[in-house]
Design a protein around this motif. Structure first.
Motif, PDB file in Angstrom:
ATOM      1  N   THR A 181       0.869  -1.178   0.000  1.00 21.70           N
ATOM      2  CA  THR A 181       0.000   0.000   0.000  1.00 21.70           C
ATOM      3  C   THR A 181       0.904   1.226   0.000  1.00 21.70           C
ATOM      4  O   THR A 181       2.093   1.114   0.349  1.00 21.70           O
ATOM      5  CB  THR A 181      -0.876   0.034   1.268  1.00 21.70           C
TER       6      THR A 181
ATOM      7  N   ALA B 147       1.113   3.541   2.120  1.00 18.62           N
ATOM      8  CA  ALA B 147       1.687   3.745   3.462  1.00 18.62           C
ATOM      9  C   ALA B 147       2.832   2.764   3.712  1.00 18.62           C
ATOM     10  O   ALA B 147       3.864   3.128   4.302  1.00 18.62           O
ATOM     11  CB  ALA B 147       0.598   3.576   4.512  1.00 18.62           C
ATOM     12  N   GLN B 148       2.662   1.524   3.277  1.00 18.32           N
ATOM     13  CA  GLN B 148       3.745   0.532   3.431  1.00 18.32           C
ATOM     14  C   GLN B 148       4.962   0.946   2.603  1.00 18.32           C
ATOM     15  O   GLN B 148       6.098   0.772   3.014  1.00 18.32           O
ATOM     16  CB  GLN B 148       3.272  -0.850   2.993  1.00 18.32           C
ATOM     17  N   LEU B 149       4.670   1.506   1.424  1.00 19.30           N
ATOM     18  CA  LEU B 149       5.749   1.933   0.533  1.00 19.30           C
ATOM     19  C   LEU B 149       6.608   3.018   1.187  1.00 19.30           C
ATOM     20  O   LEU B 149       7.829   3.033   1.052  1.00 19.30           O
ATOM     21  CB  LEU B 149       5.119   2.486  -0.746  1.00 19.30           C
ATOM     22  N   ARG B 150       5.924   3.897   1.919  1.00 22.70           N
ATOM     23  CA  ARG B 150       6.660   4.956   2.617  1.00 22.70           C
ATOM     24  C   ARG B 150       7.657   4.340   3.601  1.00 22.70           C
ATOM     25  O   ARG B 150       8.794   4.777   3.714  1.00 22.70           O
ATOM     26  CB  ARG B 150       5.681   5.879   3.356  1.00 22.70           C
ATOM     27  N   ARG B 151       7.202   3.264   4.290  1.00 23.37           N
ATOM     28  CA  ARG B 151       8.089   2.619   5.277  1.00 23.37           C
ATOM     29  C   ARG B 151       9.194   1.829   4.577  1.00 23.37           C
ATOM     30  O   ARG B 151      10.343   1.865   4.981  1.00 23.37           O
ATOM     31  CB  ARG B 151       7.277   1.685   6.188  1.00 23.37           C
TER      32      ARG B 151
ATOM     33  N   GLU C  23       9.551  -5.902   8.235  1.00 21.43           N
ATOM     34  CA  GLU C  23       9.488  -5.272   6.922  1.00 21.43           C
ATOM     35  C   GLU C  23      10.893  -4.813   6.529  1.00 21.43           C
ATOM     36  O   GLU C  23      11.572  -4.160   7.320  1.00 21.43           O
ATOM     37  CB  GLU C  23       8.546  -4.073   7.010  1.00 21.43           C
ATOM     38  N   VAL C  24      11.304  -5.180   5.336  1.00 21.99           N
ATOM     39  CA  VAL C  24      12.640  -4.800   4.866  1.00 21.99           C
ATOM     40  C   VAL C  24      12.566  -3.357   4.371  1.00 21.99           C
ATOM     41  O   VAL C  24      11.586  -2.968   3.765  1.00 21.99           O
ATOM     42  CB  VAL C  24      13.061  -5.714   3.690  1.00 21.99           C
ATOM     43  N   SER C  25      13.588  -2.579   4.663  1.00 22.81           N
ATOM     44  CA  SER C  25      13.543  -1.204   4.175  1.00 22.81           C
ATOM     45  C   SER C  25      14.785  -0.880   3.351  1.00 22.81           C
ATOM     46  O   SER C  25      15.844  -1.474   3.547  1.00 22.81           O
ATOM     47  CB  SER C  25      13.415  -0.235   5.343  1.00 22.81           C
TER      48      SER C  25
ATOM     49  N   LYS D  23       1.548   5.090  -6.732  1.00 26.90           N
ATOM     50  CA  LYS D  23       1.571   5.118  -5.254  1.00 26.90           C
ATOM     51  C   LYS D  23       2.697   6.024  -4.767  1.00 26.90           C
ATOM     52  O   LYS D  23       2.501   6.854  -3.888  1.00 26.90           O
ATOM     53  CB  LYS D  23       1.819   3.702  -4.701  1.00 26.90           C
ATOM     54  N   LEU D  24       3.859   5.850  -5.378  1.00 22.81           N
ATOM     55  CA  LEU D  24       5.038   6.621  -4.977  1.00 22.81           C
ATOM     56  C   LEU D  24       4.788   8.128  -5.145  1.00 22.81           C
ATOM     57  O   LEU D  24       5.177   8.925  -4.305  1.00 22.81           O
ATOM     58  CB  LEU D  24       6.199   6.179  -5.877  1.00 22.81           C
TER      59      LEU D  24
ATOM     60  N   LEU E  66       3.196  10.116  -2.274  1.00 23.68           N
ATOM     61  CA  LEU E  66       3.787  10.152  -0.934  1.00 23.68           C
ATOM     62  C   LEU E  66       4.444  11.475  -0.552  1.00 23.68           C
ATOM     63  O   LEU E  66       4.487  11.819   0.622  1.00 23.68           O
ATOM     64  CB  LEU E  66       4.783   8.994  -0.772  1.00 23.68           C
TER      65      LEU E  66
ATOM     66  N   LYS F 174      -5.691  -6.036  -6.723  1.00 21.36           N
ATOM     67  CA  LYS F 174      -5.698  -5.563  -5.334  1.00 21.36           C
ATOM     68  C   LYS F 174      -6.099  -4.079  -5.303  1.00 21.36           C
ATOM     69  O   LYS F 174      -5.645  -3.295  -6.135  1.00 21.36           O
ATOM     70  CB  LYS F 174      -4.299  -5.754  -4.737  1.00 21.36           C
TER      71      LYS F 174
ATOM     72  N   TYR G 162      -6.256  -0.364  -3.684  1.00 20.89           N
ATOM     73  CA  TYR G 162      -5.486   0.536  -2.826  1.00 20.89           C
ATOM     74  C   TYR G 162      -6.250   1.842  -2.659  1.00 20.89           C
ATOM     75  O   TYR G 162      -7.100   2.178  -3.480  1.00 20.89           O
ATOM     76  CB  TYR G 162      -4.125   0.863  -3.469  1.00 20.89           C
ATOM     77  N   SER G 163      -5.899   2.577  -1.627  1.00 21.67           N
ATOM     78  CA  SER G 163      -6.474   3.912  -1.476  1.00 21.67           C
ATOM     79  C   SER G 163      -5.411   4.854  -0.956  1.00 21.67           C
ATOM     80  O   SER G 163      -4.408   4.419  -0.387  1.00 21.67           O
ATOM     81  CB  SER G 163      -7.648   3.872  -0.504  1.00 21.67           C
ATOM     82  N   TRP G 164      -5.643   6.130  -1.193  1.00 22.44           N
ATOM     83  CA  TRP G 164      -4.733   7.137  -0.657  1.00 22.44           C
ATOM     84  C   TRP G 164      -5.546   8.363  -0.298  1.00 22.44           C
ATOM     85  O   TRP G 164      -6.432   8.762  -1.043  1.00 22.44           O
ATOM     86  CB  TRP G 164      -3.638   7.497  -1.669  1.00 22.44           C
TER      87      TRP G 164
END
Lengths: 201, 337
Positions: free
Chosen positions: A151, A153-157, B4-6, B31-32, B35, B103, B105-107
């Motif tokens: 999502t 938000a997950q992408l931000r993390r 979660e891997v970052s 999505k990006l 943000l 899937k 998604y929402s923002w």
């Protein structure tokens, strides 16, 4: 072929094939030495041009100091040369400009890149610096794949993406660090605004 | 649960960052872009071009994007009340579906208070200067003033029967497109193309009819047309009318016209003999190919045809393609020859 069995690196003389092939010696910034075949070097446009320009003979390779790669550490360079040896002789892909660019990560590369993200970061940097097109593709693809199914938000993390407010705060902090007077001036300006003054000067 | 891997994406040097982003799926780039301003700017700098972006008004409002390999759409939730024109009051949340995995998604954004804001965001990152506004069946449920406020002066407009003749009329009168109009005959009053539409100096006008519900375009209406391109689909226009039109074009009518095409199921086979009766022409060898851009934006290669000349020397070529009963008449003017 597993990473452990991959040819190359931290070379041990016994591992060098018997036939007469040209090998070059490289040294990382933490003084680790690597011996890499001429064919593997062709995967890197930067190194290929470098060794061509140097015009080394087999004797030169042995007698002269190893070629220093000053901004890549041994751990990263080991991965780079393992990758180059495994893919030596393969055609170098040409960018057709498409987005999303279609890149498959082969099993060997996936295992090679089973590393922490700090090292992955260095590997991407090294692939770009040494101009190894396909290594850059697969390492960046691994980063791109981290976004799949997430999502926003997950992408931000996952990508540690700061918000606009955090970006602005970081920018202000950077400016202040550059000019210690800036904060005082800004505070004075804010104070005058609060007092209803129209002009700062 | 695995941690979660970052990965610090924006810390990559710019070339590597853009390289990694070029390998992402379009939906992940969308999505990006939501943000932060910085990530939006990076997505924008990839120069991705959607073809096209459409605001689709039907039972709900969607923003539809198409790329070479994928299409996806974004939508807004709304509550309909019978007999009350709908507006999407504060579309703070946008929903979108992954075209591959489905899937959802929402923002949510507090910065965007209008659908136009979301459209501008998507049009910016996907470099579409002229998003199309589509009025489809059931679009009349939306408050027209609300629509007008957000989408006035669209460059491209598509109008199907919105469910209300009055509403259709309002859309065609108030939301005049600057470049291209695609309209179904059903949405015109008396099902006849009004002159106010035909003489809008559009770049491209497409008039459509449903198969089995063909309507007629009168010769006088065609002579009023000031569009550069005119495409008629399933519209009745007789061979005799085509012949008269060509004669009048030779005398100077429709001076802006560049491409006129009719795709229809004629009652009789159309032939060069009939449509060029008493007109001087020169056959073009069948092995000569010429490229034409049709209303869909696609390029077609046309073979042969018959060249004709206007009194001022301008050349045009008449083509008949396809086989009876699926024939197509194409009239292409070579202004630069």
């Amino acid at each position: 072929m597993s990473v452990e069995n991959a040819p190359v690196v931290d070379v041990d003389e016994a591992a060098i094939p018997v036939e007469k092939k040209m090998y070059y010696r490289f040294e990382s910034n933490d003084k680790k030495e690597f011996r890499v075949s001429e064919l593997a070097i062709q995967q890197s446009e930067t190194l290929n041009r470098l060794v061509e320009a140097m015009g080394y003979t087999s004797e030169d390779v042995e007698n002269k100091p190893a070629i220093a790669i000053e901004n890549i550490d041994g751990k990263t360079l080991k991965l780079v040369f393992q990758w180059c040896e495994h893919h030596k002789g393969e055609a170098i892909p040409v960018d057709d400009g498409s987005v999303p660019k279609i890149v498959e990560i082969p099993e060997f590369d996936a295992k090679l890149m089973d590393i922490d993200n700090g090292l992955l970061f260095k590997l991407i940097w090294a692939a770009d610096y040494l101009n190894i097109v396909q290594l850059l593709n697969v390492s960046c693809k691994k980063v791109a794949n981290m976004a799949q199914g997430k999502t926003p938000a997950q992408l931000r993390r996952v990508y540690l993406l700061p918000s606009d407010e955090e970006d602005e705060a970081a920018k202000r902090a950077a400016q202040e660090a550059q000019d210690p007077r800036a904060r005082e001036v800004e505070e004075e300006f804010e104070e005058r605004k609060r007092q209803g003054g129209n002009s700062f000067f | 649960m695995a941690a979660e891997v970052s990965f610090p994406l924006l810390k990559l040097p710019i070339d590597e960052l853009l390289h990694a982003m070029r390998l992402m799926e379009i939906i992940d780039l969308l999505k990006l872009s939501f943000l932060s301003r910085r990530s939006k700017n990076h997505v924008t700098s990839l120069n991705l071009k959607a073809d096209p972006i459409r605001v689709h008004l039907h039972r709900s409002v969607d923003i539809r994007c198409r790329f070479n390999r994928v299409s996806f759409y974004c939508f807004f939730k709304m509550k309909h009340k019978d007999d009350v024109p709908t507006i999407v009051k504060k579309p703070g949340t946008i929903y979108f579906r992954d075209p591959v995995t489905s899937k959802l998604y929402s923002w949510n954004s507090t910065k965007y208070s209008k659908i136009r804001d979301w459209l501008d965001h998507i049009a910016t990152i996907f470099h579409e200067e002229n998003p199309r506004i589509d009025f489809d069946a059931n679009a009349s449920r939306f408050d027209f003033n609300w629509i007008y406020e957000q989408f006035k002066k669209p460059s491209h407009l598509y109008v199907d029967h919105t469910g209300s003749a009055e509403y259709n009329k309002k859309v065609l009168k108030m939301l005049k497109p600057t470049e291209k109009l695609v309209a179904w005959f059903d949405c015109f009053e008396n099902q006849r193309a009004p002159q106010s539409i035909l003489n809008q100096n559009l770049d491209d006008l497409v008039l459509l009819c449903e198969v089995g519900r063909e309507k007629e375009l009168f010769l006088n209406d065609l002579l009023c047309c000031t569009s550069k391109k005119l495409s008629l689909r399933q519209v009745v226009f007789s061979q005799k009318s085509i012949n008269t039109f060509i004669k009048l074009w030779i005398l100077g009518s429709n001076p802006r016209l560049e491409l006129f095409s009719i795709k229809f199921f004629p009652r009789e086979m159309i032939s060069y003999e009939t449509i060029l009766k008493r007109i001087r022409f020169e056959p073009v060898p069948e092995d000569r190919l010429r490229s034409l851009e049709f209303y869909s934006g696609e390029m077609y290669s046309m073979r042969g045809g018959r060249d004709i000349w206007r009194l001022d020397g301008t050349k045009a070529t008449v083509f008949i393609c396809g086989h009876f009963p699926r024939q197509c008449f194409v009239f292409s003017v070579w202004h630069d020859s």
